[in-house]
Enzyme design. Sequence first.
Site, mmCIF file in Angstrom:
data_model
loop_
_atom_site.group_PDB
_atom_site.id
_atom_site.type_symbol
_atom_site.label_atom_id
_atom_site.label_comp_id
_atom_site.label_asym_id
_atom_site.label_seq_id
_atom_site.Cartn_x
_atom_site.Cartn_y
_atom_site.Cartn_z
ATOM 1 N N LYS A 285 52.975 42.839 73.829
ATOM 2 C CA LYS A 285 53.981 43.396 72.915
ATOM 3 C C LYS A 285 53.765 42.876 71.486
ATOM 4 O O LYS A 285 53.809 43.653 70.527
ATOM 5 C CB LYS A 285 55.386 43.036 73.432
ATOM 6 C CG LYS A 285 56.531 43.609 72.620
ATOM 7 C CD LYS A 285 57.793 43.693 73.450
ATOM 8 C CE LYS A 285 58.517 42.369 73.605
ATOM 9 N NZ LYS A 285 59.106 41.875 72.339
ATOM 10 N N ARG B 247 71.655 39.363 66.024
ATOM 11 C CA ARG B 247 70.624 38.313 65.976
ATOM 12 C C ARG B 247 70.402 37.836 64.537
ATOM 13 O O ARG B 247 70.461 38.626 63.610
ATOM 14 C CB ARG B 247 69.331 38.833 66.607
ATOM 15 C CG ARG B 247 69.531 39.138 68.085
ATOM 16 C CD ARG B 247 68.277 39.627 68.748
ATOM 17 N NE ARG B 247 67.250 38.594 68.787
ATOM 18 C CZ ARG B 247 66.001 38.807 69.206
ATOM 19 N NH1 ARG B 247 65.636 40.017 69.604
ATOM 20 N NH2 ARG B 247 65.134 37.820 69.227
ATOM 21 N N ASP C 143 59.288 32.985 75.845
ATOM 22 C CA ASP C 143 59.784 34.186 76.537
ATOM 23 C C ASP C 143 59.727 34.042 78.060
ATOM 24 O O ASP C 143 60.238 34.898 78.781
ATOM 25 C CB ASP C 143 58.969 35.409 76.110
ATOM 26 C CG ASP C 143 59.240 35.780 74.654
ATOM 27 O OD1 ASP C 143 60.329 35.428 74.137
ATOM 28 O OD2 ASP C 143 58.372 36.403 74.022
HETATM 29 C C1 S3P Z 1 57.464 37.295 68.960
HETATM 30 C C2 S3P Z 1 57.829 35.995 68.726
HETATM 31 C C3 S3P Z 1 58.835 35.277 69.539
HETATM 32 C C4 S3P Z 1 59.078 35.968 70.868
HETATM 33 C C5 S3P Z 1 59.226 37.446 70.722
HETATM 34 C C6 S3P Z 1 57.988 38.062 70.090
HETATM 35 C C7 S3P Z 1 56.477 37.915 68.063
HETATM 36 O O1 S3P Z 1 60.052 35.259 68.832
HETATM 37 O O2 S3P Z 1 60.227 35.424 71.490
HETATM 38 O O3 S3P Z 1 59.422 38.032 72.009
HETATM 39 O O4 S3P Z 1 55.920 38.966 68.403
HETATM 40 O O5 S3P Z 1 56.227 37.358 66.982
HETATM 41 P P1 S3P Z 1 60.356 34.153 67.703
HETATM 42 O O6 S3P Z 1 59.408 34.374 66.592
HETATM 43 O O7 S3P Z 1 61.763 34.393 67.269
HETATM 44 O O8 S3P Z 1 60.180 32.834 68.392
#
Ligand code: S3P
Length: 442
Positions: free
Chosen positions: A30, A133, A329
Amino acid sequence: MAHSPATDPAPLTLAGGVSLRGTVRVPGDKSISHRALLFGAIAEGETHIDGLLPAEDPLSTAACLRAMGVEVSPIEAGQIVCVKGVGLDGFQEPGDVLDCGNSGTTMRLMLGLLAGRVGRHVVLTGDASLRGRPMRRVGGPLGQMGAVIHGRKNGNFAPLSVLGQALKGTTIRTPVASAQVKSAILLAALTATGATTVIEPHQSRDHSERMLRAFGAQLEVGGPGNTQVILTPGQILRGQPVIVPGDISSAAFWLVAAAITPGAELTVENVGLNPSRTGILDVLELMGARLEVLNPRDVAGEPVGDLRVVHGPLRAFEIGGELIPRLVDEIPVLAVAACCAEGTSRIRDAAELRVKETDRLAVMARQLGAMGARLEEFEDGMAITGGAPLHGAVVDSETDHRVAMSLAVAAGIARGDSQLHRPEAAAVSYPGFWDDLERLRG
Ligand code: S3P
């Protein structure tokens, strides 16, 4: 409106005590999928993306880009996606509010991209979860570079409005290790005057750094534990072929399911093994899981391998500190693993989970509690004592994709059947999850 699981039309029945066997390929990563779309959009020329995740979150990113004049071909499983780049400053001002859906990555990275689009005004919103958020963590640092971002509660909550400004490079220390915050700053830095330095408390996932460099950006990574990134603007980004590996955060459900389900044996193919994401493997090893990495290889700048896990006895684990960003995650599904381990597992320094798609500490405590788990919730984590068998129960994803899939793993080892409300949340990151589960239970 409060959701009432009692009146939900279609809870999913999940049988307990069913084993898992076979081979599965999880959909594309993702984080890498979002970045391939976004970086492709601001590059010159075309970017062809192989393995892009065809799920709700990347679709939100693609929809926002299309609304600003970027051509993105249809996103369908098995199709190469083509993005026609408009260059670093080529976005058109959209005629309407942009909807980021459930996707924090879309909203936060878009803020970074839009902050420097001088004179263009864009409003970003999302679903009820995303509108709750925190966004000041991005708006604050971008403000230090000269960005003008407004929103509810002093700019902390969407809808957010961005009025593009000429930005200046600076040094920013982020209070949390967040790849979304780091990436937003780096994207803004691409068109700022002078270099920008981002310093994190611990290193977060580094997909942006790897891909920006591959597109031609000039950046240096260093400092203790690679916590410092310096981006020097002035380079033109060039469209690239991108190959997206399978998402280790989606693989995690199968890894834990195989480790805890009696008789299980699963191979997950083509999983991204970027070291900034493999904390889950370290913890499974600590627990004594029978895990093997097969066929390790390098695919377009990211390490990849196949993972084989066989059920076996597990020990409790303790995690915290710099390991947390490497598995942030995966904590919901690790909480399920802890229910099956000998002893008490402890998760600390994980307060970030309270501001994910849901408050994942509270939600997992509530839902696993309903299945009979022995756990205690703290401000920044939880303690879970394994060994007490889980029982089937009525549970609820509370709209969170990773909670839905974690509860499916828990339901598989419970005594008796479970009813899962709002299982459709899984489509945010893994639309084929329920089909894969059925096949592997075959
Ligand atoms: C992500 C970073 C993480 C993760 C999210 C995807 C990203 O969040 O939890 O599912 O793609 O940069 P945070 O940057 O808030 O830690």
